[in-house]
Scaffold this active site. Structure first.
Site, short mmCIF file in Angstrom:
data_model
loop_
_atom_site.label_atom_id
_atom_site.label_comp_id
_atom_site.label_asym_id
_atom_site.label_seq_id
_atom_site.Cartn_x
_atom_site.Cartn_y
_atom_site.Cartn_z
N ARG A 195 -73.31 77.01 96.25
CA ARG A 195 -74.29 76.09 95.64
C ARG A 195 -73.91 74.63 95.82
O ARG A 195 -74.11 73.79 94.93
CB ARG A 195 -74.47 76.42 94.15
CG ARG A 195 -75.00 77.81 93.87
CD ARG A 195 -76.39 78.02 94.44
NE ARG A 195 -76.86 79.37 94.13
CZ ARG A 195 -76.71 80.42 94.93
NH1 ARG A 195 -76.10 80.28 96.10
NH2 ARG A 195 -77.16 81.60 94.59
N SER A 240 -82.36 78.97 87.64
CA SER A 240 -81.05 79.20 87.04
C SER A 240 -80.49 77.90 86.47
O SER A 240 -80.41 76.89 87.17
CB SER A 240 -80.08 79.77 88.08
OG SER A 240 -80.50 81.04 88.50
N GLU A 290 -76.43 74.02 87.13
CA GLU A 290 -77.05 74.15 88.45
C GLU A 290 -78.29 73.26 88.52
O GLU A 290 -78.61 72.71 89.56
CB GLU A 290 -77.44 75.61 88.73
CG GLU A 290 -77.95 75.84 90.14
CD GLU A 290 -77.96 77.30 90.55
OE1 GLU A 290 -78.91 77.69 91.24
OE2 GLU A 290 -77.02 78.04 90.19
#
Length: 323
Positions: A182, A231, A301
């Site tokens: 990520r 998320s 995130e």
């Protein structure tokens, strides 16, 4: 935050007399983000194409802040808004998709992830079905190495095209992107405009089945019909964020009208009239409770940007205290 949109607009216009893109003062970011919250941008710029963007960036004064946003799916803009220029790439200028040779596909960064998955299926290219379940656009996927269902963006990228703060165009290799979970090490100032991806020959019926499975899973376990940002927290190594949130007793937890989804507790949702302040406060409360319960520091995130409103107390950032 004091916003003087017209003053900034009047300062910029003489610098870019041949601009073909659109400059909008005092633009509401609540119309952009999937949470449907947030303040206003001083000036929103939608470039006509890559050349228009390069010209604008070359002329933009160094003291004017610049921020790039995509479709707003994993973005939390604070209620006080955003200073400077917010750049949003439009589908008209950056929404192209084309196949290259037998196994490659090239697209602009305004292309929704789901659209790339569909285009790859139509071309008989496997390896892109995971994009069918990611609620964002390719620009964000490139920046954060978006992934799902066991596949990540870095596995498909050949090269990425970008414009820097001075208007210079760049081509970055997969290695140049410096991908990890990520995350990308590519310079924050770079504005991604397009990318070339590599797939592999696959039967269209098989690809469609994979996409259907992704869609079914998403509709079954995620609050896809809610105002959400996807998320909320990254998965810590060796752990699932949602399990940590659940074990800390935060499933369904609310701050104002912001809630950790009862359906999938790593998703924050705006149940109606939540503010960005409510959402961020909820997220920080969850982080603290998870640390207290499991000794693990969750990382956001969702990207949080902008200023708090003048009548709001700043949300206390998580200090990562040791237990």
């Amino acid at each position: 935050m004091s916003i003087n949109s017209e003053a900034l607009l009047e300062r910029l216009r003489p610098l870019v007399p041949d601009l073909r893109g659109r400059l909008t003062p005092d633009a509401p970011m609540s119309a952009v983000t999937w949470f449907r919250t947030g303040g206003r941008a001083e000036v929103l710029y939608q470039p006509a194409d890559e050349d228009d963007l390069a010209m604008f960036m070359a002329a933009l004064p160094d003291d004017v802040p610049v921020l790039v946003v995509g479709v707003g799916s994993n973005l939390l803009v604070r209620d006080g808004g955003l200073k400077g220029v917010v750049i949003r790439l439009s589908a008209r200028g950056f929404g192209n998709i084309e196949t290259v040779g037998d196994t490659q596909i090239k697209c602009g960064t305004a292309v929704p992830d789901k659209m790339l998955a569909s285009a790859a299926r139509d071309a008989g290219l496997g390896g892109f079905h995971f994009y069918h379940g990611i609620p964002g656009a390719i620009g964000g996927a490139l920046r954060m190495n978006a992934g799902a269902n066991g596949t990540e963006t870095r596995e498909r990228v050949v090269e990425v095209y970008a414009v820097d703060r001075n208007g210079k165009k760049h081509t970055l290799s997969n290695a140049d992107m410096g991908y990890s979970y990520r995350h990308s090490e590519a310079a924050k100032e770079l504005i991604f405009t397009g990318a070339l991806f590599e797939g592999y020959s696959e039967d269209k019926a098989i690809i469609q089945k994979q996409m259907d499975e992704v869609q079914h899973h998403r509709e079954t376990v995620q609050p896809v019909k809610e105002k959400t940002g996807g998320s909320t927290f990254k998965n810590p190594e060796g752990h699932s964020a949602w399990k940590l949130v659940d074990e800390a007793g935060c499933r369904g937890l609310m701050v104002g009208q912001a809630q950790m989804s009862p359906m999938h507790c790593n998703f924050m949702i705006n149940t109606g009239g939540a503010t960005s302040h409510n959402l961020e406060s909820l997220g920080e409360t969850v982080r603290t409770r998870v640390l207290d319960n499991a000794g693990i520091r969750l990382e956001w995130e969702i990207k949080r940007l902008g200023e708090f409103a003048s009548d709001q107390e700043p949300v206390q950032e998580f200090l990562g205290r040791m237990l």
